[in-house]
Write a protein that holds these residues in place. Sequence first.
Motif, mmCIF file in Angstrom:
data_model
loop_
_atom_site.group_PDB
_atom_site.id
_atom_site.type_symbol
_atom_site.label_atom_id
_atom_site.label_comp_id
_atom_site.label_asym_id
_atom_site.label_seq_id
_atom_site.Cartn_x
_atom_site.Cartn_y
_atom_site.Cartn_z
ATOM 1 N N ASN A 92 44.683 41.465 42.097
ATOM 2 C CA ASN A 92 45.356 42.745 41.872
ATOM 3 C C ASN A 92 44.336 43.853 41.633
ATOM 4 O OD1 ASN A 92 47.996 44.172 41.246
ATOM 5 N ND2 ASN A 92 46.948 44.493 39.295
ATOM 6 N N ARG A 93 43.337 43.554 40.805
ATOM 7 C CA ARG A 93 42.304 44.547 40.491
ATOM 8 C C ARG A 93 41.556 44.985 41.752
ATOM 9 N NH1 ARG A 93 37.773 41.957 37.286
ATOM 10 N NH2 ARG A 93 39.501 41.574 35.882
ATOM 11 N N HIS A 94 41.184 44.019 42.585
ATOM 12 C CA HIS A 94 40.367 44.354 43.756
ATOM 13 C C HIS A 94 41.170 45.053 44.849
ATOM 14 C CE1 HIS A 94 36.400 42.736 42.806
ATOM 15 N NE2 HIS A 94 37.053 41.893 42.029
ATOM 16 N N SER B 295 38.248 36.169 47.551
ATOM 17 C CA SER B 295 38.604 35.211 46.499
ATOM 18 C C SER B 295 39.768 34.350 46.975
ATOM 19 C CB SER B 295 39.006 35.947 45.216
ATOM 20 O OG SER B 295 39.373 35.018 44.208
ATOM 21 N N GLN B 296 39.863 33.147 46.430
ATOM 22 C CA GLN B 296 41.051 32.335 46.656
ATOM 23 C C GLN B 296 42.146 32.769 45.686
ATOM 24 O OE1 GLN B 296 39.582 28.261 46.235
ATOM 25 N NE2 GLN B 296 39.885 27.949 48.411
ATOM 26 N N LEU B 297 43.390 32.495 46.080
ATOM 27 C CA LEU B 297 44.521 32.824 45.207
ATOM 28 C C LEU B 297 45.299 31.542 44.938
ATOM 29 C CD1 LEU B 297 46.268 36.228 45.930
ATOM 30 C CD2 LEU B 297 46.459 34.895 43.855
ATOM 31 N N LYS B 298 44.704 30.678 44.133
ATOM 32 C CA LYS B 298 45.296 29.363 43.879
ATOM 33 C C LYS B 298 46.157 29.350 42.627
ATOM 34 C CE LYS B 298 43.078 26.943 47.134
ATOM 35 N NZ LYS B 298 43.773 26.354 48.276
ATOM 36 N N PRO C 61 43.397 50.063 32.783
ATOM 37 C CA PRO C 61 43.194 49.961 34.233
ATOM 38 C C PRO C 61 43.786 48.669 34.806
ATOM 39 C CG PRO C 61 41.187 49.362 33.055
ATOM 40 C CD PRO C 61 42.174 49.795 32.015
ATOM 41 N N ASN C 62 43.943 48.680 36.140
ATOM 42 C CA ASN C 62 44.334 47.497 36.914
ATOM 43 C C ASN C 62 45.688 46.939 36.495
ATOM 44 O OD1 ASN C 62 41.705 47.743 38.057
ATOM 45 N ND2 ASN C 62 40.880 46.629 36.306
ATOM 46 N N VAL C 63 46.697 47.773 36.704
ATOM 47 C CA VAL C 63 48.076 47.404 36.358
ATOM 48 C C VAL C 63 48.969 47.660 37.570
ATOM 49 C CG1 VAL C 63 50.074 48.060 34.942
ATOM 50 C CG2 VAL C 63 47.820 47.831 33.884
ATOM 51 N N ALA D 167 41.106 39.228 50.360
ATOM 52 C CA ALA D 167 39.779 39.743 50.715
ATOM 53 C C ALA D 167 39.888 41.138 51.301
ATOM 54 C CB ALA D 167 39.115 38.814 51.739
ATOM 55 N N ASP D 168 38.730 41.766 51.401
ATOM 56 C CA ASP D 168 38.574 42.942 52.243
ATOM 57 C C ASP D 168 38.200 42.384 53.617
ATOM 58 O OD1 ASP D 168 37.997 45.327 53.414
ATOM 59 O OD2 ASP D 168 36.254 45.806 52.166
#
Length: 433
Positions: A259-261, A247-250, A315-317, A118-119
């Motif tokens: 990763n993107r956020h 978000s959860q990281l399940k 993007p998002n790498v 999260a932020d």
Amino acid sequence: MLKAVILIGGPLKGTRFRPLSLDIPKPLFPVAGLPMIQHHIEACVNVPNLKEILILGYYPTSELTQFVADMVQEYKVNIRYLQEFTALGTAGGLYHFRDQIRSGNPEAFFVLNGDVCADFPLVEMLRFHQEKKASLVTIMATEATRQQSVHYGCIVQDRDTSEVTHYVEKPSTFVSTLINCGVYICSIEIFQTFAAVFNTRQQEYYNDASGNGNRKEAAVIYLEIDVLMPLAGTGRVFALQTSNWWSQLKTAGSAIYANRHYLELYHSRHMDRLAQEDFVGEKEKEKEKEKRCNIIGDVYIHPTATVHTTATLGPNVSIEAGAVIGPGVRIRESIVLSGATILDHSLVLHSIVGRGSHVGQWTRVEGTPCDPNPNKPFAKMDNPPLFNSDGRLNPSITILGCSVKVPSEVILLNSIVLPYKELTRSFKNEIIL
């Protein structure tokens, strides 16, 4: 004075994160270039007067010793790992290590679940908690869709006072769209509540003479069920609703989403971590710099990674330490872990390439994104089961475990490859054991 506690569970948990958690503890899995719980630590060190961070879990101490030492060195704050003797639940560890948490007489302490990202609005939570003089616990809450809310702890809140009047953990029917984010700030008096639960459980344990094996271990206490549910409606629990990303990281699929956020958050806090369009690997710096690799959007590249000038990333790498990206390679919405090699003109989309894995030339490695529905406000990540009702593999990101070899000129689509496998052909919608 303040403290923070990060709950990381243990090796028996995180099974949905396999095969990525087979060779590295899930809390240390790198997201946007940092181990997952380093993002929690960064959020904590930005809180004024926070003097100590305790990491609680039942991973062997040896697996976290180096990480803790690195964090102390980097952030110049006292960080310790406290190993539980067994799985004690979300509050059992807090009660077991109550003396370590209370030492130094902190006015309050944060509790963060290690599998959320999260932020984190920790400073705002602290201010809110201090304003609510009666508060034993302040919960970070966010809005979810009506359908998804039942998979989380649901909060009913007084709109005027923010008091939690009712709380149900994963209800069987709809209760509320306001959900628990797994981030709390607790007053020290909460230990009296933990002690009461522990003593009651201990009495039940010894009074139940049936010996049918259903007796609950007194030391196992769940914050959500044993503490928050009974405290709701007593005027001692409050919720701060946030619109920040959470978000959860399940599952492994949620790592791509996180990763993107986190990469996006670097724009406002750590612009230096994002690769600029003039990136070259260390080994390339001595050569002439007539052309650099092409960067699109947000990309993290570790300084020791080698990226060819004709590769296109983003993007998002995220490209981790020691990875080698060959000529003409295209990578998007993916994480390439340390020591992996991707050879000439290969394509990697919505995938995680494991540590030390090798992808040949002209190969396509592609998964299916499992992002929240963009057309539904407040939609969260779905964590679907591995298989659907027909026994088929649900489409998801493609995952290569550590040290997997993928040959040249094959297609790997929506598949999961366990560590140390050497593929010889193309695969689609399969788990390669």
